[in-house]
Each structure stands twice: as structure tokens, then as C-alpha cells.
Design a protein around this motif. Structure first.
Motif, PDB file in Angstrom:
ATOM      1  N   SER A 177      15.511  56.601 -30.036  1.00 35.06           N
ATOM      2  CA  SER A 177      15.848  57.381 -31.256  1.00 35.06           C
ATOM      3  C   SER A 177      14.630  57.005 -32.273  1.00 35.06           C
ATOM      4  O   SER A 177      14.406  57.822 -33.081  1.00 35.06           O
ATOM      5  CB  SER A 177      17.042  57.254 -31.662  1.00 35.06           C
ATOM      6  OG  SER A 177      17.443  56.213 -32.163  1.00 35.06           O
ATOM      7  N   LEU A 178      14.339  55.942 -32.509  1.00 40.13           N
ATOM      8  CA  LEU A 178      13.785  55.473 -33.747  1.00 40.13           C
ATOM      9  C   LEU A 178      12.075  55.660 -33.517  1.00 40.13           C
ATOM     10  O   LEU A 178      11.432  56.152 -34.423  1.00 40.13           O
ATOM     11  CB  LEU A 178      13.670  53.721 -33.779  1.00 40.13           C
ATOM     12  CG  LEU A 178      15.179  53.295 -34.565  1.00 40.13           C
ATOM     13  CD1 LEU A 178      15.328  51.721 -34.264  1.00 40.13           C
ATOM     14  CD2 LEU A 178      15.216  53.700 -35.905  1.00 40.13           C
ATOM     15  N   LEU A 179      11.855  55.462 -32.122  1.00 40.23           N
ATOM     16  CA  LEU A 179      10.286  55.625 -31.666  1.00 40.23           C
ATOM     17  C   LEU A 179      10.103  57.205 -31.876  1.00 40.23           C
ATOM     18  O   LEU A 179       8.940  57.496 -32.371  1.00 40.23           O
ATOM     19  CB  LEU A 179      10.109  55.338 -30.339  1.00 40.23           C
ATOM     20  CG  LEU A 179       9.960  53.655 -30.099  1.00 40.23           C
ATOM     21  CD1 LEU A 179      10.258  53.170 -28.565  1.00 40.23           C
ATOM     22  CD2 LEU A 179       8.460  53.259 -30.656  1.00 40.23           C
ATOM     23  N   ILE A 180      11.059  57.960 -31.203  1.00 43.55           N
ATOM     24  CA  ILE A 180      10.829  59.528 -31.679  1.00 43.55           C
ATOM     25  C   ILE A 180      10.647  59.880 -33.014  1.00 43.55           C
ATOM     26  O   ILE A 180       9.850  60.894 -33.392  1.00 43.55           O
ATOM     27  CB  ILE A 180      11.902  60.148 -30.712  1.00 43.55           C
ATOM     28  CG1 ILE A 180      11.548  59.921 -29.200  1.00 43.55           C
ATOM     29  CG2 ILE A 180      11.926  61.651 -31.058  1.00 43.55           C
ATOM     30  CD1 ILE A 180      12.795  60.514 -28.300  1.00 43.55           C
ATOM     31  N   GLU A 181      11.517  59.526 -33.782  1.00 42.87           N
ATOM     32  CA  GLU A 181      11.692  59.882 -35.189  1.00 42.87           C
ATOM     33  C   GLU A 181      10.618  59.604 -35.998  1.00 42.87           C
ATOM     34  O   GLU A 181      10.109  59.977 -36.738  1.00 42.87           O
ATOM     35  CB  GLU A 181      13.126  59.448 -35.670  1.00 42.87           C
ATOM     36  CG  GLU A 181      14.166  60.114 -35.321  1.00 42.87           C
ATOM     37  CD  GLU A 181      14.653  61.360 -35.862  1.00 42.87           C
ATOM     38  OE1 GLU A 181      13.936  61.665 -36.948  1.00 42.87           O
ATOM     39  OE2 GLU A 181      15.510  62.126 -35.475  1.00 42.87           O
ATOM     40  N   VAL A 182      10.197  58.046 -36.047  1.00 38.58           N
ATOM     41  CA  VAL A 182       9.290  57.778 -36.634  1.00 38.58           C
ATOM     42  C   VAL A 182       7.797  57.880 -36.110  1.00 38.58           C
ATOM     43  O   VAL A 182       6.910  58.229 -37.116  1.00 38.58           O
ATOM     44  CB  VAL A 182       9.378  56.098 -36.837  1.00 38.58           C
ATOM     45  CG1 VAL A 182       8.145  55.484 -37.599  1.00 38.58           C
ATOM     46  CG2 VAL A 182      10.592  55.902 -37.594  1.00 38.58           C
ATOM     47  N   TRP A 183       7.656  57.840 -34.853  1.00 41.65           N
ATOM     48  CA  TRP A 183       6.186  57.713 -34.018  1.00 41.65           C
ATOM     49  C   TRP A 183       5.935  59.168 -33.594  1.00 41.65           C
ATOM     50  O   TRP A 183       4.811  59.609 -33.224  1.00 41.65           O
ATOM     51  CB  TRP A 183       5.925  56.669 -33.256  1.00 41.65           C
ATOM     52  CG  TRP A 183       5.547  55.354 -33.801  1.00 41.65           C
ATOM     53  CD1 TRP A 183       4.335  55.143 -34.349  1.00 41.65           C
ATOM     54  CD2 TRP A 183       6.369  54.457 -34.436  1.00 41.65           C
ATOM     55  NE1 TRP A 183       4.718  53.657 -34.892  1.00 41.65           N
ATOM     56  CE2 TRP A 183       5.969  53.346 -34.960  1.00 41.65           C
ATOM     57  CE3 TRP A 183       7.834  54.331 -34.323  1.00 41.65           C
ATOM     58  CZ2 TRP A 183       6.424  52.107 -35.332  1.00 41.65           C
ATOM     59  CZ3 TRP A 183       8.402  53.044 -34.850  1.00 41.65           C
ATOM     60  CH2 TRP A 183       7.942  52.016 -35.327  1.00 41.65           C
ATOM     61  N   GLY A 184       7.011  59.859 -32.948  1.00 44.42           N
ATOM     62  CA  GLY A 184       6.921  61.141 -32.066  1.00 44.42           C
ATOM     63  C   GLY A 184       7.141  60.932 -30.782  1.00 44.42           C
ATOM     64  O   GLY A 184       7.244  59.662 -30.114  1.00 44.42           O
ATOM     65  N   PRO A 185       7.367  61.950 -29.914  1.00 45.38           N
ATOM     66  CA  PRO A 185       8.097  61.853 -28.696  1.00 45.38           C
ATOM     67  C   PRO A 185       6.963  61.164 -27.682  1.00 45.38           C
ATOM     68  O   PRO A 185       7.529  60.549 -26.632  1.00 45.38           O
ATOM     69  CB  PRO A 185       8.098  63.229 -28.190  1.00 45.38           C
ATOM     70  CG  PRO A 185       8.318  64.134 -29.434  1.00 45.38           C
ATOM     71  CD  PRO A 185       7.562  63.332 -30.542  1.00 45.38           C
ATOM     72  N   GLU A 186       5.912  61.314 -27.946  1.00 50.38           N
ATOM     73  CA  GLU A 186       4.880  60.479 -27.035  1.00 50.38           C
ATOM     74  C   GLU A 186       5.086  58.931 -26.790  1.00 50.38           C
ATOM     75  O   GLU A 186       4.540  58.198 -26.216  1.00 50.38           O
ATOM     76  CB  GLU A 186       3.360  60.939 -27.068  1.00 50.38           C
ATOM     77  CG  GLU A 186       2.858  60.525 -28.802  1.00 50.38           C
ATOM     78  CD  GLU A 186       3.235  61.374 -29.831  1.00 50.38           C
ATOM     79  OE1 GLU A 186       2.577  61.279 -30.860  1.00 50.38           O
ATOM     80  OE2 GLU A 186       4.026  62.250 -29.693  1.00 50.38           O
ATOM     81  N   TYR A 187       5.796  58.462 -27.991  1.00 46.43           N
ATOM     82  CA  TYR A 187       5.941  56.989 -28.176  1.00 46.43           C
ATOM     83  C   TYR A 187       7.406  56.594 -27.689  1.00 46.43           C
ATOM     84  O   TYR A 187       7.726  55.424 -27.691  1.00 46.43           O
ATOM     85  CB  TYR A 187       6.003  56.507 -29.246  1.00 46.43           C
ATOM     86  CG  TYR A 187       4.403  56.495 -29.960  1.00 46.43           C
ATOM     87  CD1 TYR A 187       3.482  55.326 -29.740  1.00 46.43           C
ATOM     88  CD2 TYR A 187       3.644  57.495 -30.608  1.00 46.43           C
ATOM     89  CE1 TYR A 187       2.229  55.443 -30.271  1.00 46.43           C
ATOM     90  CE2 TYR A 187       2.308  57.491 -30.992  1.00 46.43           C
ATOM     91  CZ  TYR A 187       1.722  56.490 -30.738  1.00 46.43           C
ATOM     92  OH  TYR A 187       0.405  56.267 -31.215  1.00 46.43           O
ATOM     93  N   ALA A 188       8.164  57.241 -27.016  1.00 49.71           N
ATOM     94  CA  ALA A 188       9.370  57.315 -26.743  1.00 49.71           C
ATOM     95  C   ALA A 188       9.902  56.038 -25.872  1.00 49.71           C
ATOM     96  O   ALA A 188      10.961  55.506 -26.024  1.00 49.71           O
ATOM     97  CB  ALA A 188      10.019  58.621 -26.008  1.00 49.71           C
ATOM     98  N   THR A 189       8.833  55.534 -25.447  1.00 50.34           N
ATOM     99  CA  THR A 189       9.082  54.309 -24.449  1.00 50.34           C
ATOM    100  C   THR A 189       8.346  53.166 -24.955  1.00 50.34           C
ATOM    101  O   THR A 189       8.121  52.074 -23.901  1.00 50.34           O
ATOM    102  CB  THR A 189       8.972  54.802 -22.870  1.00 50.34           C
ATOM    103  OG1 THR A 189       7.523  55.074 -22.907  1.00 50.34           O
ATOM    104  CG2 THR A 189       9.808  55.732 -22.568  1.00 50.34           C
ATOM    105  N   ASP A 190       7.703  53.244 -25.921  1.00 52.63           N
ATOM    106  CA  ASP A 190       7.033  52.168 -26.374  1.00 52.63           C
ATOM    107  C   ASP A 190       7.569  51.155 -27.317  1.00 52.63           C
ATOM    108  O   ASP A 190       7.431  50.991 -28.286  1.00 52.63           O
ATOM    109  CB  ASP A 190       5.520  52.725 -27.085  1.00 52.63           C
ATOM    110  CG  ASP A 190       4.545  51.964 -27.244  1.00 52.63           C
ATOM    111  OD1 ASP A 190       4.766  50.459 -27.162  1.00 52.63           O
ATOM    112  OD2 ASP A 190       3.298  52.095 -27.514  1.00 52.63           O
ATOM    113  N   GLY A 191       8.364  50.333 -26.534  1.00 53.12           N
ATOM    114  CA  GLY A 191       9.264  49.108 -27.264  1.00 53.12           C
ATOM    115  C   GLY A 191       8.254  48.333 -27.885  1.00 53.12           C
ATOM    116  O   GLY A 191       8.743  47.833 -28.995  1.00 53.12           O
ATOM    117  N   ALA A 192       7.039  48.090 -27.411  1.00 53.69           N
ATOM    118  CA  ALA A 192       6.291  46.902 -27.931  1.00 53.69           C
ATOM    119  C   ALA A 192       5.897  47.400 -29.563  1.00 53.69           C
ATOM    120  O   ALA A 192       5.884  46.375 -30.353  1.00 53.69           O
ATOM    121  CB  ALA A 192       4.987  46.678 -27.175  1.00 53.69           C
ATOM    122  N   VAL A 193       5.543  48.393 -29.676  1.00 54.36           N
ATOM    123  CA  VAL A 193       5.140  49.078 -31.122  1.00 54.36           C
ATOM    124  C   VAL A 193       6.336  48.957 -31.924  1.00 54.36           C
ATOM    125  O   VAL A 193       6.026  48.582 -33.213  1.00 54.36           O
ATOM    126  CB  VAL A 193       4.342  50.457 -31.089  1.00 54.36           C
ATOM    127  CG1 VAL A 193       5.552  51.388 -30.816  1.00 54.36           C
ATOM    128  CG2 VAL A 193       3.655  50.698 -32.458  1.00 54.36           C
TER     129      VAL A 193
END
Length: 227
Positions: A177-193
Motif C-alpha cells: 500500500s505504501l509503494l502504490i500510494e507514494v511511488w505508483g502501481p508499477e512499484y507495488a513489489t519493489d520492497g528494496a526502494v
């Protein structure tokens, strides 16, 4: 007619259901109880509750089914109960709309405190233009942050991440949820960032050499603003 807040409690273990009923009644709540998905949805339809505590594992489905169904018509606070090691199920429940989770075995005071905090967050009120918490001052409009009176310079991404956590104060936010809200759906699985930015943010706002004061980690699940 009772004026106590009504809480739906769903668990298929009779001893846990009984303990929760007694605990919540002593804490000032009216309790609706159910032991299955079908029973829970029926009870909620007949007497809509103001909050729900739902076990993840039930005989005719799971707590995620109930959470998803309740979210179709209500914004009530929902807490899920889970056994240790059910991280994937916890994440799915949170993504389905649950507000928080409590791991079994749980402390009675912790459960009541989590429930009351979720209900306070769900209550009426206007968004704070400035959030102050334990030495941290976050001005949403000016996009400024101060810690113990000293201004802290954040990047736009760091500010957006902190703002999202702070506006959901006390609520567990999943990595996704944090990745999607802050970075966008394309980052949904990018835990490293996400981990990298949380680490940078902590270096700037958290006290050095001490346990985190503001951003707490729920291992494998996400983060919450806990001040």
C-alpha cells in the motif's frame, strides 16, 4: 436499547469467543458474536456493528472473506486475529481492508487498546493542518518537518512517505500500500526502494542510537506511525 459501541466478534473457538465477549463487555462494548463467515455476515446485516474483530481461520472460509464483504458497505474499524507465522494471510487481510491485526496469544489490554485506537481514527474530525507528536512537527500545507524545534530537510518522496504514515497514525500500512500510494502501481513489489527510503527517513527524524520513536516496523508486513 444499549448505547454501548457494538462490536462484532468472529471466532470458531468457543473459549476464545467467551473470553473476548467478557473482555469487551468489561471494557464498555456491546458484543455480537459469530463462529463462521455466514454467521458473521448475517449478524452484521441484522445489527450493523461499529467495529469488528475477526479470526483469520474459520470453518467455512476465512476472515479475509468477511473483511472484503464488510468493506463493500462499511468503513467500520476491522481488526483481524491471527496465529504466529501467518504473515501472508495478515497482508492479504490488510489489503482487503482490515485496519490492524493482533497475533494470538494476545494480551487483553493490547487488544482493547488497538480496538479503541482504531475507533478513534475512524471517528469524525477534520484533518490536522499541522501534526505534532512527541517532538515531531509536520506541517502538511507548508511541507515542512521539525524535530525538537529544528527543521529537517526531506526529499519530496521522504515527505510524501512520512505524510502518508502520519495521516494514518497508529494504523499498520503494508509495504504494497505504501509503494502504490507514494511511488505508483508499477512499484507495488519493489520492497528494496521502500526499505531504502524508510532507512533514510529514520536517519533524519529518529533519535540516533535509540529504538525508533516515530516509524515502527511490523516485520514482513509494513510500517506504522506510532508516536
Amino acid at each position: 436499547m444499549s448505547d454501548r459501541p457494538r462490536v462484532l466478534v468472529v471466532d470458531d473457538e468457543p473459549q476464545i469467543l467467551r473470553a473476548l465477549r467478557i473482555l469487551l463487555r468489561d471494557a464498555g462494548f456491546e458484543v455480537l458474536q459469530a463462529a463462521s463467515v455466514e454467521g458473521a455476515l448475517d449478524a452484521a446485516a441484522v445489527r450493523p456493528p461499529e467495529a469488528a474483530i475477526i479470526d483469520l481461520v474459520l470453518p467455512d472460509g476465512d476472515g479475509i472473506d468477511i473483511t472484503r464483504s464488510l468493506r463493500g458497505w462499511s468503513e467500520m474499524p476491522i481488526l483481524v486475529l491471527s496465529a504466529v507465522g501467518e504473515e501472508d494471510a495478515k497482508v492479504r487481510a490488510l489489503e482487503a481492508g482490515a485496519d490492524d491485526y493482533v497475533t494470538k496469544p494476545f494480551g487483553p489490554r493490547e487488544l482493547v487498546a488497538r480496538l479503541e485506537a482504531a475507533m478513534r481514527r475512524a471517528g469524525p474530525g477534520q484533518a490536522e493542518p499541522v501534526l505534532r507528536a512527541d517532538g515531531l512537527e509536520l506541517d502538511f500545507a507548508a511541507r515542512t518537518v521539525r524535530v525538537d524545534g529544528a527543521e529537517v530537510h526531506l526529499t519530496p518522496i521522504e515527505f510524501n512517505l512520512l505524510r502518508l504514515l502520519a495521516r494514518n497514525r497508529g494504523r499498520l500500512m503494508t509495504h504494497r500500500s505504501l509503494l502504490i500510494e507514494v511511488w505508483g502501481p508499477e512499484y507495488a513489489t519493489d520492497g528494496a526502494v521502500l526499505r531504502a527510503h524508510v532507512a533514510n527517513l529514520r536517519r533524519k527524524i529518529e533519535p540516533a542510537g535509540q529504538a525508533p520513536r516515530y516509524i515502527r516496523t511490523d516485520p514482513g508486513i509494513g510500517y506504522r506511525f506510532a508516536a
